[in-house]
Design an enzyme around this catalytic site. Structure first.
Site, PDB file in Angstrom:
ATOM      1  N   HIS A  58       0.856  -1.197   0.000  1.00 47.52           N
ATOM      2  CA  HIS A  58       0.000   0.000   0.000  1.00 47.52           C
ATOM      3  C   HIS A  58       0.889   1.244   0.000  1.00 47.52           C
ATOM      4  CE1 HIS A  58      -3.896  -1.974   1.782  1.00 47.52           C
ATOM      5  NE2 HIS A  58      -3.395  -2.637   0.767  1.00 47.52           N
ATOM      6  N   GLU A  60       0.915   3.899   1.764  1.00 43.79           N
ATOM      7  CA  GLU A  60       1.394   4.358   3.075  1.00 43.79           C
ATOM      8  C   GLU A  60       2.599   3.548   3.549  1.00 43.79           C
ATOM      9  OE1 GLU A  60      -1.724   3.502   2.180  1.00 43.79           O
ATOM     10  OE2 GLU A  60      -3.199   4.282   3.595  1.00 43.79           O
ATOM     11  N   CYS A  89      -6.340   1.918   5.637  1.00 39.25           N
ATOM     12  CA  CYS A  89      -6.976   0.671   6.054  1.00 39.25           C
ATOM     13  C   CYS A  89      -6.425   0.280   7.433  1.00 39.25           C
ATOM     14  CB  CYS A  89      -6.679  -0.425   5.020  1.00 39.25           C
ATOM     15  SG  CYS A  89      -4.956  -0.968   5.002  1.00 39.25           S
ATOM     16  N   CYS A  92      -2.507  -0.123   7.401  1.00 33.89           N
ATOM     17  CA  CYS A  92      -1.749   1.130   7.294  1.00 33.89           C
ATOM     18  C   CYS A  92      -1.938   2.001   8.530  1.00 33.89           C
ATOM     19  CB  CYS A  92      -2.144   1.869   6.029  1.00 33.89           C
ATOM     20  SG  CYS A  92      -1.629   0.965   4.549  1.00 33.89           S
TER      21      CYS A  92
HETATM   22 ZN    ZN Z   1      -3.560   0.264   3.572  1.00 34.20          ZN
END
Ligand code: ZN
Length: 155
Positions: A58, A60, A89, A92
């Site tokens: 991801h 992040e 999410c 993260c």
């Molecule tokens: Zn994430």
């Protein structure tokens, strides 16, 4: 610690540009930057799950890793701000708490998976002793439009 909105909007512009690069590899457009207390960008990332075949790639996580690497042995990101185009999410949100990021700025809310207010509120859970300051909804319309355009093309 409370930065002016224009400052956060400027950084979000950079994150939106990074997000657009994810589309080149068929990845959902999410982009992130980490800036230190002086406003210097020390980490950048965009979603690369398809590119890397990695469920944890991801934006992040990639930006946090780059920022920690830039800091050398001092992996704690105290004083830093993470700016991301979409509400983080659970993974993260957990990662940014572990990284000790001081501030989180995000764009669009994610009603299906968001962990910073939508479904959960991981980063502001009072049971944690590190809780970053949060500003959500920055340039949210642009971030949401970018995502909607991507899903319209990939359906
Ligand atoms: Zn994430």
């Amino acid at each position: 610690m409370d930065s002016p909105l224009a400052y956060d909007e400027g950084l979000m512009g950079r994150a939106l540009t990074l997000a657009s690069r994810a589309v080149e590899t068929g990845d959902v457009p999410v982009g992130a930057v980490v800036v230190d207390a002086d406003g210097t960008v020390i980490g950048e990332g965009w979603n690369a799950r398809e590119r890397d075949g990695d469920p944890t790639a991801h934006a992040e996580v990639i930006a946090l890793r780059a920022a920690a690497a830039a800091r050398g042995e001092e992996w704690r990101l105290d004083g830093c701000t993470l700016v991301v185009t979409l509400e983080p999410c659970t993974m993260c949100a957990g990662a940014l708490v572990l990284a000790r990021v001081s501030r989180l700025v995000f764009g669009a809310y994610d009603e299906k998976a968001g962990a910073v207010g939508s479904l959960w509120d991981v980063v502001r859970d009072r049971r944690l002793n590190h809780r970053p300051e949060v500003r959500g909804g920055v340039r949210a319309e642009e971030a949401a439009a970018q995502l909607l355009a991507f899903f319209a093309d990939h359906r």
